[in-house]
Design a protein around this motif. Structure first.
Motif, short mmCIF file in Angstrom:
data_model
loop_
_atom_site.label_atom_id
_atom_site.label_comp_id
_atom_site.label_asym_id
_atom_site.label_seq_id
_atom_site.Cartn_x
_atom_site.Cartn_y
_atom_site.Cartn_z
N UNK A 160 0.99 -1.20 0.06
CA UNK A 160 -0.03 -0.22 -0.07
C UNK A 160 0.92 1.15 0.12
N UNK A 161 0.58 2.09 -1.13
CA UNK A 161 1.37 3.25 -1.23
C UNK A 161 0.95 4.41 -0.25
N UNK A 162 1.49 5.36 0.45
CA UNK A 162 0.82 6.22 0.99
C UNK A 162 1.86 7.46 1.03
N UNK A 163 1.37 8.71 0.98
CA UNK A 163 2.27 9.98 0.66
C UNK A 163 1.55 11.04 1.62
N UNK A 164 2.46 11.36 2.55
CA UNK A 164 1.87 12.36 3.49
C UNK A 164 2.86 13.72 3.44
N UNK A 165 2.22 14.82 3.20
CA UNK A 165 3.00 16.10 2.97
C UNK A 165 2.77 16.81 4.63
N UNK A 175 5.87 2.43 1.06
CA UNK A 175 5.26 1.47 0.05
C UNK A 175 5.64 1.81 -1.18
N UNK A 176 6.38 2.99 -1.69
CA UNK A 176 6.67 3.23 -2.96
C UNK A 176 8.01 2.54 -3.31
N UNK A 177 8.50 2.85 -4.52
CA UNK A 177 9.77 2.24 -5.12
C UNK A 177 10.28 3.10 -6.04
N UNK A 178 10.66 4.21 -5.29
CA UNK A 178 11.50 5.53 -5.93
C UNK A 178 11.10 5.92 -7.48
N UNK A 179 9.42 5.82 -7.66
CA UNK A 179 8.90 6.48 -8.80
C UNK A 179 9.40 8.13 -8.83
N UNK A 193 1.54 16.33 -3.08
CA UNK A 193 2.47 15.53 -3.83
C UNK A 193 1.94 14.45 -4.31
N UNK A 194 2.57 13.71 -5.28
CA UNK A 194 1.91 12.49 -5.79
C UNK A 194 2.95 11.51 -6.43
N UNK A 195 2.85 10.28 -6.51
CA UNK A 195 3.48 9.52 -7.05
C UNK A 195 3.50 9.16 -8.73
N UNK A 196 4.48 9.25 -9.45
CA UNK A 196 4.33 9.13 -10.85
C UNK A 196 4.06 7.64 -10.90
N UNK A 197 3.63 7.23 -12.18
CA UNK A 197 3.54 5.83 -12.79
C UNK A 197 4.72 5.25 -13.42
N UNK A 198 5.77 6.30 -13.37
CA UNK A 198 6.92 5.58 -14.12
C UNK A 198 8.09 6.10 -13.12
N UNK A 222 -0.89 7.83 -6.96
CA UNK A 222 -1.14 8.02 -5.82
C UNK A 222 -0.86 9.58 -5.03
N UNK A 223 -1.68 9.83 -4.24
CA UNK A 223 -1.84 11.13 -4.03
C UNK A 223 -1.73 11.39 -2.32
N UNK A 224 -1.26 12.56 -1.99
CA UNK A 224 -1.25 12.73 -0.56
C UNK A 224 -2.43 13.60 -0.14
N UNK A 225 -2.80 14.06 1.10
CA UNK A 225 -4.00 14.34 1.48
C UNK A 225 -3.88 15.87 1.28
#
Length: 123
Positions: A1-6, A26-30, A94-99, A112-115
């Protein structure tokens, strides 16, 4: 589960600075992007940084004032905002890219996006 927190938002006077942080679990350096939104307006792209900080890209309205960076050992991306203006007032996401290496400005390329964190710049 990917989570982003600003974090790091707040109230600052015009001309001042803030540094936003985006903690990614939970991300992988995207690639990680920053966007902002004002009530009643579309969310807009601010900046993006690719994996290992190989590439960065900025919206014209922040060039020379904002700097995006990342510390992959801490799973955190940053947005250093200097020379802030009242028109920078917005909720910043902030958001995680798909690549890994894309520097896309399109929200469709972030999954994936933060709140969000509020930034208010007073005149």
């Amino acid at each position: 589960q990917v989570q982003l927190v600003e974090s790091g938002g707040g109230l600052v006077q015009a001309g001042g600075s803030l540094r936003l942080s985006c903690s990614v679990s939970g991300g992988n350096q995207y690639a990680v992007g920053w966007f902002r939104q004002v009530p009643g307006k579309e969310r807009e792209f601010v900046a993006v940084i690719s994996r290992a900080a190989i590439s960065t890209y900025y919206a014209d309205f922040v060039k020379g004032r904002f700097t995006i960076s990342r510390d992959d050992a801490k799973h955190t991306a940053y947005l250093q905002m200097n020379s802030l203006k009242p028109e920078d007032t917005a909720v910043y996401y902030c958001a995680q890219g798909i690549s890994y290496y894309s520097t896309s400005t399109s929200q469709d390329d972030y999954n994936y996006w933060g709140q969000g964190t509020q930034v208010t710049v007073s005149s």
